[in-house]
Write a protein that holds these residues in place. Structure first.
Motif, short mmCIF file in Angstrom:
data_model
loop_
_atom_site.label_atom_id
_atom_site.label_comp_id
_atom_site.label_asym_id
_atom_site.label_seq_id
_atom_site.Cartn_x
_atom_site.Cartn_y
_atom_site.Cartn_z
N GLU A 8 48.39 -12.14 63.22
CA GLU A 8 48.52 -11.23 62.71
C GLU A 8 48.05 -10.67 61.24
O GLU A 8 47.92 -9.67 60.48
CB GLU A 8 50.13 -10.97 62.79
CG GLU A 8 51.51 -10.67 63.79
CD GLU A 8 52.66 -10.74 63.30
OE1 GLU A 8 53.13 -11.36 62.03
OE2 GLU A 8 53.54 -10.35 64.19
N SER A 9 48.08 -12.57 60.97
CA SER A 9 47.07 -12.65 59.41
C SER A 9 46.41 -13.95 59.85
O SER A 9 46.59 -14.80 60.82
CB SER A 9 48.30 -12.61 58.74
OG SER A 9 48.03 -13.15 56.84
N ARG A 30 34.88 -13.07 57.55
CA ARG A 30 35.42 -11.18 57.68
C ARG A 30 35.30 -9.92 57.95
O ARG A 30 35.66 -9.32 58.56
CB ARG A 30 36.42 -10.83 56.58
CG ARG A 30 37.27 -9.99 56.17
CD ARG A 30 38.27 -9.49 55.20
NE ARG A 30 37.10 -9.26 53.92
CZ ARG A 30 37.21 -8.53 52.38
NH1 ARG A 30 38.42 -8.48 52.25
NH2 ARG A 30 36.29 -8.26 51.42
N GLY A 34 36.63 -8.89 62.23
CA GLY A 34 36.86 -7.44 62.23
C GLY A 34 35.87 -6.60 63.06
O GLY A 34 36.61 -5.60 63.37
N ALA A 40 44.05 -5.23 66.36
CA ALA A 40 44.49 -5.17 64.58
C ALA A 40 45.22 -6.22 63.84
O ALA A 40 45.49 -6.82 64.48
CB ALA A 40 45.14 -4.33 64.69
N ALA A 41 44.63 -6.96 63.05
CA ALA A 41 44.87 -8.23 62.50
C ALA A 41 44.75 -8.11 60.76
O ALA A 41 43.76 -7.51 60.59
CB ALA A 41 44.66 -9.07 63.09
N GLU A 42 45.48 -8.36 59.73
CA GLU A 42 45.08 -8.46 58.21
C GLU A 42 44.07 -9.13 58.07
O GLU A 42 44.53 -10.71 58.66
CB GLU A 42 46.40 -8.38 57.91
CG GLU A 42 46.24 -8.72 55.90
CD GLU A 42 47.64 -9.03 55.27
OE1 GLU A 42 47.47 -8.85 54.42
OE2 GLU A 42 48.79 -9.21 56.05
N ILE A 43 42.91 -9.40 57.45
CA ILE A 43 42.55 -9.92 57.26
C ILE A 43 41.92 -10.37 55.99
O ILE A 43 41.29 -9.24 55.43
CB ILE A 43 41.06 -10.63 57.86
CG1 ILE A 43 41.05 -9.82 59.70
CG2 ILE A 43 39.58 -11.32 57.65
CD1 ILE A 43 39.90 -9.23 60.19
N ARG A 44 42.51 -11.61 54.40
CA ARG A 44 42.32 -11.46 53.31
C ARG A 44 41.40 -12.32 53.65
O ARG A 44 41.70 -13.58 53.61
CB ARG A 44 44.00 -11.25 53.22
CG ARG A 44 43.99 -12.37 51.92
CD ARG A 44 45.16 -11.30 50.93
NE ARG A 44 46.24 -11.82 52.40
CZ ARG A 44 46.70 -12.69 51.96
NH1 ARG A 44 46.90 -14.07 50.76
NH2 ARG A 44 47.73 -14.03 52.82
N THR A 64 54.01 -17.54 55.86
CA THR A 64 54.44 -16.39 55.82
C THR A 64 54.70 -15.27 57.23
O THR A 64 54.96 -14.19 57.00
CB THR A 64 53.20 -15.38 55.27
OG1 THR A 64 51.55 -15.38 56.46
CG2 THR A 64 52.44 -15.25 53.79
#
Length: 299
Positions: A8-9, A30, A34, A40-44, A64
């Protein structure tokens, strides 16, 4: 054993002042993720602000959620911080990985089976052992983890000096000589034994250090619940030098494997953990133990 995972993250931790171009590598990772991830994943991106900050960032990231991946874009020392942060989070579902940057990248070089971005896209998670060092004999004694090695004495000092130095066999030999000329042995008291003097004592979870020093011929030592103990008893300087050069050229051959090793310090002693220099106080019980399958990783 590998299992397919989705995340997820994904938090990518890097040093913005890295000499190994970590900011560029982090941004490239990153972008590639993508494009490659089939979900879909949050990439930070998460830059560090000071020494030790990666521990805090990794710990917070691993707390988290359930399906979180923490990536360190760093050398072995930066990855050590991220691993310890993830372990402090106590999230059994968190996954940790390293993208090599900086000077020392022994862990990535030894255990990597495929490019990191492909491993993440495939969700190829596996469990590996860690080393745990406990300083003290009480139940609440402080502990920290190593992904590759913990060393006291000459061999880790020599290996880091080689890594910081130049390339080429002749310049490497000068690095060994320079370190050797300043070196002094140290004394400890092993468990149920008399005090002993050593030139080097290394607890290794991988077979090589600093690209050139081959410590062991053991197979699969990253996931067998044991680690290798590489001992240099105190000897003449000529014998020490021959052994050190053998480690940097042809390797030291087979070394004993154990699941734990304990001793008591007699004086304050510096040690190196995945390349980072720390110290332990005098008259302290030190225990090195394997933490089997402690870290979920990929790459």
């Amino acid at each position: 054993m590998t299992t397919a995972r989705t995340f997820e993250s994904i938090v990518i931790i890097f040093n913005p002042n890295s000499t190994g171009d970590a900011p560029t590598l982090a941004e490239q990772l990153r972008t590639e993720l993508g494009e490659l991830l089939p979900y879909a994943a949050e990439i930070r991106l998460q830059p560090t602000a000071h020494a030790g900050h990666a521990v805090e960032l990794a710990r917070d990231a691993a707390r988290t959620g359930r399906d979180v991946l923490v990536v360190s874009v760093s050398g072995d020392g930066g990855y050590n911080e991220v691993v310890n942060g993830v372990m402090q989070a106590a999230n059994p579902h968190a996954v940790c990985a390293v993208l090599a940057a900086g000077n020392a990248n022994d862990h990535s070089r030894i255990i990597a089976t495929q490019p990191l971005e492909r491993a993440i896209a495939a969700g190829a998670v596996r469990k590996i052992d860690l080393l745990r060092i406990i300083k003290g004999a009480t139940a609440d004694a402080p502990a920290e983890y190593a992904h590759s090695y913990i060393g006291f004495g000459l061999t880790p000092v020599m290996a880091i000096d080689l890594e910081k130095g130049s390339k080429g066999a002749l310049k490497e030999m000068f690095s060994v000589m320079r370190t050797f000329s300043k070196f002094k042995p140290f004394e400890i008291r092993p468990t149920e034994g008399k005090r002993q003097k050593f030139d080097s004592l290394v607890f290794a979870n991988i077979a090589e250090m600093a690209k050139y020093a081959t410590l062991s011929e053991a197979d699969n030592q990253i996931s067998d619940g044991k680690f290798e103990v590489v001992i240099f008893p105190h000897r003449s300087k000529f014998q020490i030098l021959l052994t050190a050069l053998r480690a940097a050229t042809q390797g030291l051959g087979h070394q004993p494997s154990v699941s734990s090793y304990a001793f008591t310090t007699l004086k304050p002693i510096p040690y190196q953990i995945d390349g980072e220099v720390k110290s332990v106080e005098a008259h302290t019980r030190v225990t090195i133990e394997s933490a089997p399958a402690a870290l979920a990783t990929l790459g």
